[in-house]
Write an enzyme that holds these catalytic residues in place. Structure first.
Site, PDB file in Angstrom:
ATOM      1  N   ILE A  72      19.572  32.120  -0.320  1.00  0.00           N
ATOM      2  CA  ILE A  72      18.273  31.461  -0.162  1.00  0.00           C
ATOM      3  C   ILE A  72      17.930  30.825  -1.504  1.00  0.00           C
ATOM      4  O   ILE A  72      17.726  31.536  -2.495  1.00  0.00           O
ATOM      5  CB  ILE A  72      17.175  32.441   0.321  1.00  0.00           C
ATOM      6  CG1 ILE A  72      17.515  32.925   1.746  1.00  0.00           C
ATOM      7  CG2 ILE A  72      15.787  31.777   0.277  1.00  0.00           C
ATOM      8  CD1 ILE A  72      16.477  33.781   2.425  1.00  0.00           C
ATOM      9  N   GLY A  73      17.979  29.528  -1.527  1.00  0.00           N
ATOM     10  CA  GLY A  73      17.582  28.806  -2.735  1.00  0.00           C
ATOM     11  C   GLY A  73      18.658  28.296  -3.670  1.00  0.00           C
ATOM     12  O   GLY A  73      18.343  27.517  -4.560  1.00  0.00           O
ATOM     13  N   CYS A 109      18.663  21.854  -2.646  1.00  0.00           N
ATOM     14  CA  CYS A 109      17.611  22.716  -2.115  1.00  0.00           C
ATOM     15  C   CYS A 109      16.498  22.822  -3.144  1.00  0.00           C
ATOM     16  O   CYS A 109      16.763  22.955  -4.333  1.00  0.00           O
ATOM     17  CB  CYS A 109      18.249  24.075  -1.860  1.00  0.00           C
ATOM     18  SG  CYS A 109      17.089  25.399  -1.702  1.00  0.00           S
ATOM     19  N   THR A 112      13.786  25.010  -2.470  1.00  0.00           N
ATOM     20  CA  THR A 112      13.002  26.170  -2.037  1.00  0.00           C
ATOM     21  C   THR A 112      12.471  26.982  -3.225  1.00  0.00           C
ATOM     22  O   THR A 112      11.316  27.400  -3.235  1.00  0.00           O
ATOM     23  CB  THR A 112      13.858  27.071  -1.109  1.00  0.00           C
ATOM     24  OG1 THR A 112      14.151  26.327   0.059  1.00  0.00           O
ATOM     25  CG2 THR A 112      13.148  28.350  -0.724  1.00  0.00           C
TER      26      THR A 112
HETATM   27  P1  5GP Z   1      25.529  23.513  -1.750  1.00  0.00           P
HETATM   28  O1  5GP Z   1      26.947  23.848  -1.430  1.00  0.00           O
HETATM   29  O2  5GP Z   1      25.230  22.061  -1.625  1.00  0.00           O
HETATM   30  O3  5GP Z   1      25.090  24.075  -3.071  1.00  0.00           O
HETATM   31  O4  5GP Z   1      24.633  24.291  -0.673  1.00  0.00           O
HETATM   32  C1  5GP Z   1      24.772  24.092   0.710  1.00  0.00           C
HETATM   33  C2  5GP Z   1      23.729  24.900   1.438  1.00  0.00           C
HETATM   34  O5  5GP Z   1      22.401  24.520   1.060  1.00  0.00           O
HETATM   35  C3  5GP Z   1      23.721  24.718   2.941  1.00  0.00           C
HETATM   36  O6  5GP Z   1      24.776  25.379   3.590  1.00  0.00           O
HETATM   37  C4  5GP Z   1      22.354  25.256   3.321  1.00  0.00           C
HETATM   38  O7  5GP Z   1      22.339  26.658   3.434  1.00  0.00           O
HETATM   39  C5  5GP Z   1      21.498  24.874   2.112  1.00  0.00           C
HETATM   40  N1  5GP Z   1      20.642  23.708   2.394  1.00  0.00           N
HETATM   41  C6  5GP Z   1      20.993  22.532   2.951  1.00  0.00           C
HETATM   42  N2  5GP Z   1      19.941  21.688   3.014  1.00  0.00           N
HETATM   43  C7  5GP Z   1      18.884  22.354   2.498  1.00  0.00           C
HETATM   44  C8  5GP Z   1      17.502  22.034   2.310  1.00  0.00           C
HETATM   45  O8  5GP Z   1      17.027  20.928   2.579  1.00  0.00           O
HETATM   46  N3  5GP Z   1      16.733  23.017   1.786  1.00  0.00           N
HETATM   47  C9  5GP Z   1      17.216  24.243   1.471  1.00  0.00           C
HETATM   48  N4  5GP Z   1      16.377  25.164   1.004  1.00  0.00           N
HETATM   49  N5  5GP Z   1      18.538  24.573   1.602  1.00  0.00           N
HETATM   50  C10 5GP Z   1      19.343  23.639   2.112  1.00  0.00           C
END
Ligand code: 5GP
Length: 340
Positions: free
Chosen positions: A176-177, A182, A184
């Site tokens: 989460i976060g 993201c 959040t």
């Molecule tokens: P990354 O690999 O880009 O660091 O993280 C991917 C993850 O970010 C996704 O699988 C999902 O759980 C989370 N995520 C995707 N879009 C959003 C968003 O708009 N807000 C938040 N809080 N998390 C997101």
């Protein structure tokens, strides 16, 4: 109010110490794993999953990642007919994503019956996996579809990991976060350092013969290594798999990547951000990165090398052979100079 005083860590806060090894070459390292889930289902492959985000969880990405023996969680916004066609290809990689509304359930029901695969991989995905409505949906879903491979989240604590597993989840999605797009943590102050979340949730899940996905926060191959080393069974990637041809990016245009609860995604899929909520994602410009198989090759190269550094002949052994060492901020800045 209560404060947890124990130190909690992110990927950037640690490195892994090398260990004596008898492996002669990286080619001796086996990255594919054979999983047996609580539901009785099995899956064999490299446990990396593309996130169900626009520009990442596409059909083309699914087909490309199938050839790399990994997985792709398809976005929630495809039509029934498109999904039926994709799942009828019977790829080892495809994962169906849904939320917890009645519409989500009806759409899944339709696809499930027309595809006729009782063991389809499903990811039930909400921003906040702590609501009672989410747990009740999971229980109802598992009763209705006992044969599916069920992933669900997101949570960051051991108690909630256990609750989801007991409700019928095979693989709990943790994070989460930490996501690259993201916001959040900025918008709500809610979150948990991702490395510690993975360590604690993996321990809880494995105690019940469950599994976890470390979702979000990996920006270099070394972060993926740290996630597996911390006990993650699977790692989900958004940003690292964005900007590729298979996600619709090209060298002739500006390429954008955005969170699925950003203004951009809300405008595109939901007709704008509802007036009672704020966007919890952002939009960024990203470079074009060509074909995804090259990026996967880099990631797998990093993983194989890490396994040889600690003497793990299989990915499965990596966490057993891991000692993390905490590092200073200065060292992190050196590390980020290598980001891809
Ligand atoms: P990354 O690999 O880009 O660091 O993280 C991917 C993850 O970010 C996704 O699988 C999902 O759980 C989370 N995520 C995707 N879009 C959003 C968003 O708009 N807000 C938040 N809080 N998390 C997101």
């Amino acid at each position: 109010m209560r404060i947890i005083n124990d130190l909690k860590l992110d990927y950037k806060d640690v490195l892994i110490t090398p260990k004596r090894s008898t492996l002669a070459s990286r080619s001796e390292v086996e990255l594919r794993r054979h999983f047996k889930f609580r539901s009785g289902n099995e899956w064999y492959g490299v446990p990396i999953i593309a996130a169900n985000m626009d520009g990442v969880g596409t059909f083309e990405m699914d087909s490309a990642l199938d050839k790399c023996h990994t997985m792709a969680a398809l976005t929630k916004h495809f039509k029934d007919v498109e999904l039926i066609e994709q799942f009828n290809k019977k790829l080892n990689s495809s994962v169906y994503s849904l939320g917890i509304s009645n519409n989500d359930l009806n759409k899944f029901d339709n696809v499930y019956h027309l595809v006729g695969d009782k063991h389809i991989k499903v990811c039930i995905d909400v921003a906040n996996g702590y609501t009672q409505a989410f747990v009740e949906f999971i229980q109802k879903f598992r009763e209705r579809y006992p044969g599916v491979i069920l992933m669900a989240g997101n949570v960051v604590t051991p108690e909630m990991t256990e609750e989801l597993i007991l409700a019928g989840v095979d693989i709990v999605k943790v994070g989460i976060g930490p996501g690259s797009v993201c916001t959040t943590r900025k918008m709500t102050g809610i979150g948990y350092p991702q490395l510690s979340a993975v360590i604690e949730c993996a321990d809880a899940a494995h105690g019940l013969k469950g599994h976890i996905i470390a979702d979000g926060g990996c920006s270099v191959p070394g972060d993926i290594v740290k996630a597996f080393a911390a006990g993650a069974d699977f790692v989900m990637l958004g940003g690292m798999l964005a900007g590729h041809k298979e996600g619709g990016a090209s060298s002739f245009s500006d390429n954008r990547f955005y969170g699925m609860s950003s203004d951009t995604a809300m405008d595109l899929h939901n007709g704008g951000v509802a007036n009672y909520r704020a966007s919890e994602g952002k939009t960024v410009e990203i470079p074009y990165r060509g074909e995804v198989s090259r990026t996967i090759q880099d990631i797998l190269g990093g993983l194989r090398s890490a396994c040889t550094y600690v003497g793990a002949s299989e990915l499965k052994e990596l966490s057993k052979r891991t000692t993390f060492v905490r590092v200073t901020q200065q060292l992190n800045e050196t590390l980020s100079a290598y980001e891809i």
